[in-house]
Design an enzyme around this catalytic site. Structure first.
Site, short mmCIF file in Angstrom:
data_model
loop_
_atom_site.label_atom_id
_atom_site.label_comp_id
_atom_site.label_asym_id
_atom_site.label_seq_id
_atom_site.Cartn_x
_atom_site.Cartn_y
_atom_site.Cartn_z
N GLU A 1 0.81 -1.22 0.00
CA GLU A 1 0.00 0.00 0.00
C GLU A 1 0.85 1.27 0.00
OE1 GLU A 1 1.54 -0.20 3.85
OE2 GLU A 1 0.54 -1.81 2.77
N ASP A 2 2.05 1.19 0.57
CA ASP A 2 2.90 2.37 0.63
C ASP A 2 3.30 2.87 -0.76
OD1 ASP A 2 4.41 0.09 0.22
OD2 ASP A 2 5.84 0.48 1.83
#
Length: 394
Positions: A236-237
């Site tokens: 997700e980063d």
């Protein structure tokens, strides 16, 4: 024969290009570390958001020997306006008791505990953080992993970098001084190979961010759909950073490192983590297949062969000299990232460096072999483009 000759010439050209690129990365990362990291607070420009409030989102699962001491450093930050949003997925998680203990010890700190999470996708970290994110009251959101420890002025350092055109501030991942060879191995990797690629990418405009410690503008995340929009990804980063960059915002790196201080570590855990990260990169960025040629031993072989083919130099002598130069430059970079004396000897460094470099190709091949990953309590099958599906036991 003509085709073979052309192929050999092409490989020789590739070898020299590889030499130039890799050593440019060495010099860029070393110079950047020396000029940017560990600067004194008085040297940093005053930001326009100096007193802007920050909502700290802390995803927690399980405990290790360092969890309470790591968490406590966030309760003693020297910053005028921030809140701590502690997020735990399960009611019976032992991390709940650790949180309650700190909440009782620091009643004057604006901190809350959220238990239960909110299922919005396959990413367990996003699911865990959702209640805290929805309750965040400030315009800047700081997502910081449970194994990170900070200094009293770390948040000030992060907000100092959040200038008018910056949408995301991230910390260079590094590792705290700990005991044992596994700790040394991790510290050597995060002080040599990792920052060389990480810093070089950011200096040249490639958005390379890890989610260990990221300060982001909440309104920009909300424009991208909020945390929910990234719940379909395991990494997700990367996709949060991409969404912020796609909206025209710049990135900045903190002058302090994101200091990992997990109390549970081993060589096996390190290897599994590296394999998982490589699998994610392969599925998100097809260019990752070239990663092995950026590692010392394979790169030295290719460059050594090119030097032998063109100049008739002894290939093995060149290989040894090139590896030695790489080793020395890595030591220089490690001391720069450390910002002080190392907690292990030069011999320990040499052994850890050799083992880490020897593991590189094996880690890459292991990542290619199996497209599934295990993370937290789940298993996931990765798809091209970065999405994933959870593998449910029948």
């Amino acid at each position: 024969m003509a085709v073979l000759e052309v192929a050999m010439q092409g490989l020789a050209v590739f070898g020299f290009i590889l030499f130039l690129v890799l050593w440019l990365m060495h010099f860029m990362s070393i110079i950047y570390v020396r000029l940017h990291l560990h600067r004194k607070r008085s040297e940093v420009k005053q930001p326009f958001v100096q007193l802007v409030g920050v909502s700290l989102l802390k995803p927690l699962k399980g405990v290790d020997p360092n969890l309470i001491s790591n968490l406590e450093t966030f309760f003693t930050l020297d910053y005028p306006k921030y809140e701590i949003l502690l997020c735990v997925q399960d009611q019976d998680d032992p991390a709940v008791d650790v949180c309650k203990k700190l909440l009782g010890k620091y009643p004057n700190v604006d901190a809350r505990l959220f238990i239960g999470g909110k299922k919005v996708g396959i990413n367990p970290k996003i699911n865990n953080l959702m209640p805290g994110y929805e309750a965040a009251k400030y315009g800047l959101v700081w997502i910081c992993d449970s194994g990170i420890r900070v200094k009293p002025d770390t948040l000030t350092d992060l907000t100092n970098q959040m200038t008018e055109k910056v949408g995301l501030v991230h910390g260079l991942p590094y590792v705290a001084d700990r005991q044992g060879f596994a700790a040394t191995l991790e510290q050597v990797y995060f002080g040599t190979s990792h920052p060389r690629s990480y810093i070089s990418a950011n200096v040249t405009g490639i958005k390379c961010v890890t989610g260990m410690s990221c300060l982001m503008r909440k309104d920009v995340l909300d424009q991208a759909g909020g945390l929910v929009a990234f719940a379909q990804y395991i990494a997700e980063d990367y996709f949060m950073a991409k969404a912020i960059a796609d909206r025209g915002w710049k990135f900045s790196m903190a002058t302090q490192v994101a200091l990992q201080n997990s109390g549970s570590y081993s060589i096996g855990q390190f290897q599994s983590r590296m394999i998982r990260w490589t699998k994610l990169r392969i599925n998100m960025l097809p260019g990752t297949v070239l990663e092995p040629v950026s590692e010392c031993f394979l790169a030295s072989l290719i460059i050594g062969w090119a030097a032998h083919y063109v100049f008739r130099w002894d290939m093995m002598v060149f290989f040894m000299c090139h590896c030695l130069a790489w080793f020395l430059f890595d030591y220089v970079q490690l001391t720069g990232v450390q910002g002080g004396p190392l907690c292990f000897s030069k011999l320990d460094f040499a052994v850890a460096w050799f083992i880490r470099e020897s593991m590189a190709v094996q880690i890459f091949l292991s990542a290619l072999w199996d497209p599934t990953i295990s993370w937290r309590t789940g298993r996931y099958r990765l798809r091209c483009g970065g999405t994933a599906e959870e593998i449910l036991d029948v």
